[in-house]
Design a protein around this motif. Structure first.
Motif, PDB file in Angstrom:
ATOM      1  N   SER A 223       0.831  -1.205   0.000  1.00  0.00           N
ATOM      2  CA  SER A 223       0.000   0.000   0.000  1.00  0.00           C
ATOM      3  C   SER A 223       0.864   1.253   0.000  1.00  0.00           C
ATOM      4  O   SER A 223       0.562   2.232  -0.684  1.00  0.00           O
ATOM      5  CB  SER A 223      -0.923  -0.007   1.217  1.00  0.00           C
ATOM      6  OG  SER A 223      -1.614   1.209   1.321  1.00  0.00           O
ATOM      7  N   GLN A 224       1.954   1.236   0.744  1.00  0.00           N
ATOM      8  CA  GLN A 224       2.831   2.391   0.807  1.00  0.00           C
ATOM      9  C   GLN A 224       3.365   2.746  -0.577  1.00  0.00           C
ATOM     10  O   GLN A 224       3.379   3.905  -0.978  1.00  0.00           O
ATOM     11  CB  GLN A 224       3.991   2.123   1.762  1.00  0.00           C
ATOM     12  CG  GLN A 224       3.579   2.111   3.224  1.00  0.00           C
ATOM     13  CD  GLN A 224       4.750   1.752   4.116  1.00  0.00           C
ATOM     14  OE1 GLN A 224       5.842   1.469   3.651  1.00  0.00           O
ATOM     15  NE2 GLN A 224       4.513   1.768   5.410  1.00  0.00           N
ATOM     16  N   HIS A 225       3.817   1.730  -1.311  1.00  0.00           N
ATOM     17  CA  HIS A 225       4.388   2.006  -2.626  1.00  0.00           C
ATOM     18  C   HIS A 225       3.321   2.414  -3.635  1.00  0.00           C
ATOM     19  O   HIS A 225       3.568   3.253  -4.489  1.00  0.00           O
ATOM     20  CB  HIS A 225       5.141   0.775  -3.141  1.00  0.00           C
ATOM     21  CG  HIS A 225       6.312   0.414  -2.286  1.00  0.00           C
ATOM     22  ND1 HIS A 225       7.143   1.355  -1.716  1.00  0.00           N
ATOM     23  CD2 HIS A 225       6.782  -0.793  -1.873  1.00  0.00           C
ATOM     24  CE1 HIS A 225       8.083   0.753  -1.003  1.00  0.00           C
ATOM     25  NE2 HIS A 225       7.872  -0.544  -1.074  1.00  0.00           N
ATOM     26  N   ALA A 272      11.459   4.389  -4.082  1.00  0.00           N
ATOM     27  CA  ALA A 272      11.854   3.859  -5.390  1.00  0.00           C
ATOM     28  C   ALA A 272      12.566   2.516  -5.239  1.00  0.00           C
ATOM     29  O   ALA A 272      12.317   1.570  -5.994  1.00  0.00           O
ATOM     30  CB  ALA A 272      12.753   4.858  -6.100  1.00  0.00           C
ATOM     31  N   LEU A 273      13.446   2.431  -4.257  1.00  0.00           N
ATOM     32  CA  LEU A 273      14.143   1.167  -4.016  1.00  0.00           C
ATOM     33  C   LEU A 273      13.153   0.082  -3.585  1.00  0.00           C
ATOM     34  O   LEU A 273      13.273  -1.086  -3.982  1.00  0.00           O
ATOM     35  CB  LEU A 273      15.211   1.361  -2.939  1.00  0.00           C
ATOM     36  CG  LEU A 273      16.370   2.290  -3.330  1.00  0.00           C
ATOM     37  CD1 LEU A 273      17.296   2.527  -2.132  1.00  0.00           C
ATOM     38  CD2 LEU A 273      17.155   1.709  -4.506  1.00  0.00           C
ATOM     39  N   GLY A 274      12.151   0.479  -2.790  1.00  0.00           N
ATOM     40  CA  GLY A 274      11.132  -0.482  -2.388  1.00  0.00           C
ATOM     41  C   GLY A 274      10.313  -0.969  -3.567  1.00  0.00           C
ATOM     42  O   GLY A 274       9.997  -2.159  -3.676  1.00  0.00           O
ATOM     43  N   ALA A 275       9.957  -0.040  -4.473  1.00  0.00           N
ATOM     44  CA  ALA A 275       9.207  -0.427  -5.663  1.00  0.00           C
ATOM     45  C   ALA A 275      10.029  -1.356  -6.550  1.00  0.00           C
ATOM     46  O   ALA A 275       9.507  -2.303  -7.148  1.00  0.00           O
ATOM     47  CB  ALA A 275       8.785   0.819  -6.438  1.00  0.00           C
ATOM     48  N   LEU A 276      11.343  -1.094  -6.628  1.00  0.00           N
ATOM     49  CA  LEU A 276      12.220  -1.961  -7.409  1.00  0.00           C
ATOM     50  C   LEU A 276      12.267  -3.355  -6.804  1.00  0.00           C
ATOM     51  O   LEU A 276      12.222  -4.365  -7.526  1.00  0.00           O
ATOM     52  CB  LEU A 276      13.624  -1.349  -7.455  1.00  0.00           C
ATOM     53  CG  LEU A 276      14.581  -1.882  -8.528  1.00  0.00           C
ATOM     54  CD1 LEU A 276      14.001  -1.655  -9.918  1.00  0.00           C
ATOM     55  CD2 LEU A 276      15.934  -1.206  -8.403  1.00  0.00           C
ATOM     56  N   ALA A 277      12.338  -3.424  -5.477  1.00  0.00           N
ATOM     57  CA  ALA A 277      12.327  -4.727  -4.802  1.00  0.00           C
ATOM     58  C   ALA A 277      11.014  -5.450  -5.034  1.00  0.00           C
ATOM     59  O   ALA A 277      10.972  -6.689  -5.050  1.00  0.00           O
ATOM     60  CB  ALA A 277      12.576  -4.540  -3.305  1.00  0.00           C
ATOM     61  N   ASP A 280       8.578  -3.546  -9.649  1.00  0.00           N
ATOM     62  CA  ASP A 280       7.768  -2.547 -10.351  1.00  0.00           C
ATOM     63  C   ASP A 280       8.714  -1.470 -10.871  1.00  0.00           C
ATOM     64  O   ASP A 280       8.806  -0.371 -10.318  1.00  0.00           O
ATOM     65  CB  ASP A 280       6.731  -1.944  -9.397  1.00  0.00           C
ATOM     66  CG  ASP A 280       5.696  -1.094 -10.128  1.00  0.00           C
ATOM     67  OD1 ASP A 280       5.955  -0.705 -11.279  1.00  0.00           O
ATOM     68  OD2 ASP A 280       4.633  -0.805  -9.541  1.00  0.00           O
ATOM     69  N   PRO A 281       9.460  -1.767 -11.955  1.00  0.00           N
ATOM     70  CA  PRO A 281      10.488  -0.825 -12.421  1.00  0.00           C
ATOM     71  C   PRO A 281       9.921   0.504 -12.907  1.00  0.00           C
ATOM     72  O   PRO A 281      10.581   1.534 -12.778  1.00  0.00           O
ATOM     73  CB  PRO A 281      11.173  -1.588 -13.558  1.00  0.00           C
ATOM     74  CG  PRO A 281      10.175  -2.613 -13.990  1.00  0.00           C
ATOM     75  CD  PRO A 281       9.417  -3.003 -12.767  1.00  0.00           C
ATOM     76  N   ARG A 282       8.712   0.530 -13.465  1.00  0.00           N
ATOM     77  CA  ARG A 282       8.152   1.791 -13.945  1.00  0.00           C
ATOM     78  C   ARG A 282       7.903   2.755 -12.781  1.00  0.00           C
ATOM     79  O   ARG A 282       8.226   3.935 -12.856  1.00  0.00           O
ATOM     80  CB  ARG A 282       6.847   1.526 -14.701  1.00  0.00           C
ATOM     81  CG  ARG A 282       7.042   0.785 -16.026  1.00  0.00           C
ATOM     82  CD  ARG A 282       5.737   0.608 -16.758  1.00  0.00           C
ATOM     83  NE  ARG A 282       5.160   1.898 -17.152  1.00  0.00           N
ATOM     84  CZ  ARG A 282       3.994   2.010 -17.781  1.00  0.00           C
ATOM     85  NH1 ARG A 282       3.285   0.910 -18.067  1.00  0.00           N
ATOM     86  NH2 ARG A 282       3.537   3.200 -18.114  1.00  0.00           N
ATOM     87  N   LEU A 283       7.325   2.233 -11.685  1.00  0.00           N
ATOM     88  CA  LEU A 283       7.104   3.065 -10.505  1.00  0.00           C
ATOM     89  C   LEU A 283       8.436   3.483  -9.896  1.00  0.00           C
ATOM     90  O   LEU A 283       8.618   4.637  -9.498  1.00  0.00           O
ATOM     91  CB  LEU A 283       6.267   2.317  -9.472  1.00  0.00           C
ATOM     92  CG  LEU A 283       6.012   3.043  -8.144  1.00  0.00           C
ATOM     93  CD1 LEU A 283       5.314   4.381  -8.381  1.00  0.00           C
ATOM     94  CD2 LEU A 283       5.197   2.169  -7.210  1.00  0.00           C
ATOM     95  N   LEU A 287       9.615   7.363  -9.375  1.00  0.00           N
ATOM     96  CA  LEU A 287       9.975   7.866  -8.050  1.00  0.00           C
ATOM     97  C   LEU A 287      11.415   8.379  -8.023  1.00  0.00           C
ATOM     98  O   LEU A 287      11.714   9.389  -7.388  1.00  0.00           O
ATOM     99  CB  LEU A 287       9.784   6.773  -7.000  1.00  0.00           C
ATOM    100  CG  LEU A 287       8.333   6.447  -6.650  1.00  0.00           C
ATOM    101  CD1 LEU A 287       8.257   5.140  -5.869  1.00  0.00           C
ATOM    102  CD2 LEU A 287       7.713   7.585  -5.848  1.00  0.00           C
ATOM    103  N   PHE A 288      12.302   7.680  -8.716  1.00  0.00           N
ATOM    104  CA  PHE A 288      13.696   8.131  -8.782  1.00  0.00           C
ATOM    105  C   PHE A 288      13.784   9.494  -9.462  1.00  0.00           C
ATOM    106  O   PHE A 288      14.506  10.392  -8.998  1.00  0.00           O
ATOM    107  CB  PHE A 288      14.551   7.108  -9.526  1.00  0.00           C
ATOM    108  CG  PHE A 288      15.980   7.555  -9.723  1.00  0.00           C
ATOM    109  CD1 PHE A 288      16.877   7.524  -8.657  1.00  0.00           C
ATOM    110  CD2 PHE A 288      16.410   8.041 -10.946  1.00  0.00           C
ATOM    111  CE1 PHE A 288      18.189   7.967  -8.818  1.00  0.00           C
ATOM    112  CE2 PHE A 288      17.718   8.467 -11.126  1.00  0.00           C
ATOM    113  CZ  PHE A 288      18.601   8.426 -10.041  1.00  0.00           C
ATOM    114  N   ARG A 289      13.034   9.682 -10.537  1.00  0.00           N
ATOM    115  CA  ARG A 289      13.044  10.974 -11.225  1.00  0.00           C
ATOM    116  C   ARG A 289      12.558  12.084 -10.287  1.00  0.00           C
ATOM    117  O   ARG A 289      13.101  13.189 -10.273  1.00  0.00           O
ATOM    118  CB  ARG A 289      12.155  10.926 -12.476  1.00  0.00           C
ATOM    119  CG  ARG A 289      12.758  10.125 -13.618  1.00  0.00           C
ATOM    120  CD  ARG A 289      11.900  10.242 -14.851  1.00  0.00           C
ATOM    121  NE  ARG A 289      11.846  11.620 -15.342  1.00  0.00           N
ATOM    122  CZ  ARG A 289      11.053  12.034 -16.333  1.00  0.00           C
ATOM    123  NH1 ARG A 289      10.232  11.175 -16.934  1.00  0.00           N
ATOM    124  NH2 ARG A 289      11.075  13.282 -16.734  1.00  0.00           N
TER     125      ARG A 289
END
Length: 296
Positions: A223-225, A272-277, A280-283, A287-289
């Motif tokens: 939910s956080q991501h 962003a690191l959490g989304a990558l884990a 979910d590379p698009r998210l 987030l990184f941007r």
């Protein structure tokens, strides 16, 4: 009566029962309590208040559901006494809260808001210490040593990282109209209120007396991501708008801190690191941007 405690209610009633009892146990009786019901299903909480028969406690129901931020913003405008505290229905007061707030305002005639020391508890009322709370303590260390901050210093500190527990704060009711309506910045409304009020003059006082229990519920990882991108996009718009407002006010150092908003950028990077884990590379990329985007 001096302190008007206004509670935004929409959750499991047992938390509200605890809050009400914490108010009724105050060492100073100079208070009034208003519960603003955001149309929570059922009547258990309302029946509880009616059975108490305490004339110091009133129940108000919204005509429609306003949502968490909307109802809290409404609560901020409901103060009818000299001071107002707008809090969530899952938090609670220590017995000395009202006494501590009144004493702090008396000692600091330029204060327009007082922030007591906060104890953080989990859903079951046990002491907890999350990463967020540790970061808040780190970011606010200098402010707590100072004790009373004039507007430019307070806002500069908050632009570096929002370390407030806004539901614990007590405000002078006459300064609340300085705060602009919630508008497009719902997720960061508490910080926006405080900044708007400080721009009008007066100081923020930090009282080291433990007087408030803030409840931190554990949100789900996924939910956080899922909510991260919209929240951080909105926050960046807020910091850009606030930087311009602070420059126009002559608070240039605070404006630069708003442009950088370092802690929020780090938070976006962590998300962003959490989304990558979570694969979910698009998210993660979005987030990184956001975490490196420059604002003017």
């Amino acid at each position: 009566m001096c302190v008007h405690i206004v509670v935004a209610y929409y959750l499991e009633p047992r938390y509200l029962f605890e809050l009400i009892e914490s108010v009724r146990k105050q060492t100073c009786d100079d208070w009034r309590l208003t519960i603003v019901d955001d149309r929570y299903p059922g009547t258990a909480a309302r029946d509880y208040v009616a059975e108490l028969g305490d004339p110091r406690i009133e129940w108000v129901q919204n005509e429609r559901n306003l949502g968490t931020s909307g109802n809290m913003c409404r609560c901020m405008t409901q103060g009818r006494l000299k001071y107002v505290t707008a809090m969530g229905a899952d938090d609670a007061l220590e017995p000395n809260y009202v006494e501590t707030m009144l004493r702090a305002f008396e000692r600091h005639p330029n204060a327009i808001m007082v922030h007591p020391w906060v104890t953080v508890v989990d859903a079951d009322g046990a002491l907890t210490d999350s990463l967020v709370d540790r970061i808040k303590r780190l970011m606010s260390r200098s402010a707590w040593r100072t004790g009373e901050l004039a507007g430019p210093a307070a806002v500069r500190s908050l632009m570096r990282g929002n370390w407030l527990y806004c539901p614990a704060m007590c405000f002078r009711t006459d300064v609340v109209p300085r705060a602009e309506p919630m508008g497009e910045f719902a997720s960061i409304a508490d910080l926006a209120w405080v900044v708007d009020m400080l721009l009008g003059g007066g100081t923020l006082v930090l009282d080291p007396t433990p007087a408030f229990r803030y409840r931190r519920h554990q949100a789900s990882h996924s939910s956080q991501h899922a909510k991260s991108l919209a929240r951080f996009t909105e926050e960046q718009r807020y910091y850009a708008a606030t930087a311009a407002k602070l420059r126009a006010h002559g608070w240039t150092t605070a404006a630069r801190a708003a442009q950088l908003h370092v802690t929020t950028r780090l938070h976006a990077l962590r998300a962003a690191l959490g989304a990558l884990a979570d694969r979910d590379p698009r998210l993660a990329f979005a987030l990184f941007r956001l975490s490196v985007r420059r604002i003017r």
